[in-house]
Structure formats: structure tokens, C-alpha cells
Design an enzyme around this catalytic site. Structure first.
Site, mmCIF file in Angstrom:
data_model
loop_
_atom_site.group_PDB
_atom_site.id
_atom_site.type_symbol
_atom_site.label_atom_id
_atom_site.label_comp_id
_atom_site.label_asym_id
_atom_site.label_seq_id
_atom_site.Cartn_x
_atom_site.Cartn_y
_atom_site.Cartn_z
ATOM 1 N N ASP A 17 65.109 -101.082 -80.104
ATOM 2 C CA ASP A 17 65.397 -101.986 -81.226
ATOM 3 C C ASP A 17 64.945 -101.334 -82.532
ATOM 4 O OD1 ASP A 17 62.628 -102.285 -81.111
ATOM 5 O OD2 ASP A 17 62.754 -104.190 -80.038
ATOM 6 N N LYS A 36 68.860 -104.989 -81.410
ATOM 7 C CA LYS A 36 68.503 -105.992 -80.389
ATOM 8 C C LYS A 36 68.467 -107.395 -80.981
ATOM 9 C CE LYS A 36 64.106 -106.626 -78.639
ATOM 10 N NZ LYS A 36 62.936 -106.148 -77.899
ATOM 11 N N GLY A 46 62.849 -106.963 -69.776
ATOM 12 C CA GLY A 46 64.223 -107.312 -70.166
ATOM 13 C C GLY A 46 64.821 -106.329 -71.168
HETATM 14 C C1 R5P Z 1 59.320 -106.433 -79.188
HETATM 15 O O1 R5P Z 1 60.278 -106.302 -79.940
HETATM 16 C C2 R5P Z 1 58.639 -105.279 -78.528
HETATM 17 O O2 R5P Z 1 58.737 -104.123 -79.291
HETATM 18 C C3 R5P Z 1 59.149 -105.019 -77.120
HETATM 19 O O3 R5P Z 1 60.465 -104.500 -77.174
HETATM 20 C C4 R5P Z 1 59.138 -106.290 -76.327
HETATM 21 O O4 R5P Z 1 57.894 -106.918 -76.425
HETATM 22 C C5 R5P Z 1 59.449 -106.022 -74.889
HETATM 23 O O5 R5P Z 1 59.459 -107.235 -74.206
HETATM 24 P P1 R5P Z 1 60.212 -107.391 -72.853
HETATM 25 O O6 R5P Z 1 59.739 -106.312 -71.937
HETATM 26 O O7 R5P Z 1 59.822 -108.771 -72.369
HETATM 27 O O8 R5P Z 1 61.683 -107.320 -73.125
#
Ligand code: R5P
Length: 297
Positions: A170, A193, A226
Site C-alpha cells: 500500500d 490498497k 489479508g
Molecule cells: C496497515 O496499513 C499496515 O501497514 C499493514 O499493511 C496492515 O496492518 C496489515 O494488516 P493485515 O495483515 O491484517 O492485512
């Protein structure tokens, strides 16, 4: 100088102390039958510079409260200067009121950490998205270190990937993708994202194409997995050859690790800011380097 690890980072504190040729100081921590926490500092800290290492992870409220009890007690016992190393800083993602009435948790946690008497604070790859600098949140001196160069060195050492394309899943991951790509002398890009819920995200590629490339996906946190799973799907559909995943904070909730391997990642590599089955890289050298630079006594 004294090094003290709270119960979420006692092993990391012991490593840091060992690299400095000393032993970490001991605490007595237990719970009363009703769940209240008991904490006792077992060494004399009067007039000392004390380094406290405590990640606020997995049971964030519990470890945050332990940090607050510890620092407040150290100051009350006469410690001269207390430096907090909070390798994983929870609540940083709630840096904005997304819905009316929501708690600004990032701000509240930062205030508590300051109010108990932390003299300065270090974090490692703290989630900085809308808040861009530590000084936007903390009034005390603060610095956000990065474990990305250490992770990139580890990836290079394994030799699994040839001149990998580095991908941040992202926009805010650009800071980490850039650091890793610089270290690996290669190129990088980030995806776009949109978060649909705490477990579901929608990801879209931008310019880079992974066709016939080895890829390294980097992020600060893997929580439910995810984000990484969606990024893997896109990269494989573009024709990526091999994909490894690296993150600073492997929270790996539920079946995150299994999901990521099932989607085709060859290796998942994390650090010990959060102890996990993939914490192959220690951030101890990063903390030691900072302690040496800052001239603790
Ligand atoms: C949020 O934007 C962080 O940088 C991570 O991408 C996020 O916390 C990842 O979370 P998950 O593994 O639940 O998708």
C-alpha cells in the site's frame, strides 16, 4: 546504565544487554488473583540511566499498562533518565477519527507514555501513515528506527531471490519498500490498497509488473495476513517467479502464516519486535547502536 525488559520483550532486552557486555536487570511481575498486575523492580536504579524495552503487542492493553507501571516506578525510585524502546507500538493505526466519536487511541497512548515520565522514546517502524513524524505525536524527544535494512540483509543472505522487485502492498509501505530496495540495489513499487474491514482489503497494482521476476513484499505489520495474501495473488497473476515476504512486526494473528504460505510465498521473514515462529532477524543490533550513539552511562 541499566537495561530492563518488560514481559513482552524480556528476551530482546537480554540480547541487547549481552551485546553490551552486561546483564539485563530483573523484575518481579505477576498477577493478583483478580487479574491486577503486580510489578517490583529488583535492583537499585537511583541516579541511573535506564533503558526500558517493551513491545506493546498481542495483549496491547496489558503490556502498555506494564510499561506505565514500570516507568512510573523507575522515576519514583530515583532513576535519572528513562529511555523507552517500544519496538512494536500498538494503536498507531488509530491515528484519526474515522467515524464520529472514535477514540484517538494513538494520541491517548502517546500521552500516557509521556505522562509517566519517559524522557525519550524510540520506536521501530511504527505505523506512520497520516501521522508522518514521531514528533507530530510526541512532545518528548522521539525517533522511529527502521529494521528494513536488517531484513533486506537477511533476504540477501538466504540467496533465495535474484534481483527481486520490491513491492509495498500500500501507499504508506513506500518508505519500507524504498529502504529495502536501496539495500538490495534493485527497483520497487507500491500497490494501492482500500481497507474494506479489519480483515478484508482490496488491492490494485500500479506501474511495476512482476512477470518473470522474483519479488520481495515488505510491510511494517502482518496481522491477519489479508493484505499480504491479496498482494501475493496479484503478483502471481502477473507471472512472478518466486515471492518472499518480509515484515518488521509479525503479529500473525489466527491462521495468517498458513494463509500466506498457502497462497504461495516461499519464505516469511520477521523480526523479534514481536516474538513469532518467523522472527529470524533480531532488532537488538539496532537498539545497541542507538544506545552507543546516545552515550548512556
Ligand atoms: C496497515 O496499513 C499496515 O501497514 C499493514 O499493511 C496492515 O496492518 C496489515 O494488516 P493485515 O495483515 O491484517 O492485512
Amino acid at each position: 546504565m541499566k537495561i530492563i525488559g518488560g514481559s513482552s520483550s524480556d528476551a530482546l532486552a537480554a540480547k541487547v544487554a549481552r551485546e553490551l557486555g552486561m546483564k539485563s536487570s530483573k523484575l518481579e511481575i505477576r498477577k493478583f488473583p483478580d487479574g491486577e498486575k503486580y510489578l517490583r523492580v529488583l535492583e537499585d536504579v537511583k541516579g541511573e540511566d535506564v533503558v526500558v524495552i517493551q513491545s506493546i503487542s498481542h495483549s496491547p492493553d496489558e503490556f502498555l499498562f506494564e510499561y506505565l507501571l514500570l516507568v512510573d516506578t523507575l522515576k519514583d525510585l530515583g532513576a535519572k533518565r528513562v529511555t523507552g524502546f517500544v519496538p512494536y507500538f500498538a494503536y498507531a493505526r488509530q491515528d484519526e477519527r474515522f467515524k464520529p466519536g472514535e477514540a484517538l487511541s494513538f494520541r491517548t497512548v502517546s500521552k500516557l507514555i509521556e505522562d509517566v515520565g519517559t524522557d525519550e522514546i524510540y520506536t521501530i517502524d511504527m505505523h506512520q501513515h497520516r501521522v508522518l513524524k514521531s514528533s507530530d505525536v510526541f512532545k518528548i524527544p522521539s525517533r522511529n528506527l527502521s529494521a528494513m535494512p536488517l531484513l533486506a540483509d537477511y533476504v540477501e543472505k538466504t540467496g533465495n531471490l535474484q534481483k527481486p522487485l520490491v513491492i509495498g502492498p500500500d501507499a504508506e509501505a513506500e518508505q519500507w519498500a524504498k529502504l529495502a530496495a536501496e539495500r538490495l540495489h534493485t527497483d520497487y513499487d507500491v500497490f494501492e490498497k482500500k481497507r474494506l474491514s479489519s480483515e478484508n482489503v482490496e488491492i490494485r497494482p500500479r506501474k511495476a509488473n512482476a512477470k518473470d521476476r522474483d519479488v520481495l513484499i515488505v510491510d511494517d505489520i502482518i496481522s491477519t495476513g489479508g493484505t499480504i495474501v491479496e498482494a501475493l495473488k496479484i503478483l502471481f497473476s502477473q507471472g512472478a517467479k518466486k515471492i518472499d515476504v518480509a515484515c518488521t512486526h509479525p503479529l500473525l494473528m489466527g491462521g495468517a502464516l498458513a494463509k500466506i504460505y498457502e497462497t504461495g510465498a516461499q519464505n516469511v521473514i520477521g523480526t523479534d519486535t514481536v516474538p513469532s515462529p518467523v522472527s529470524y532477524v533480531s532488532v537488538a543490533p539496532l537498539i545497541v547502536e542507538q544506545i552507543k550513539k546516545d552515550g548512556f552511562r
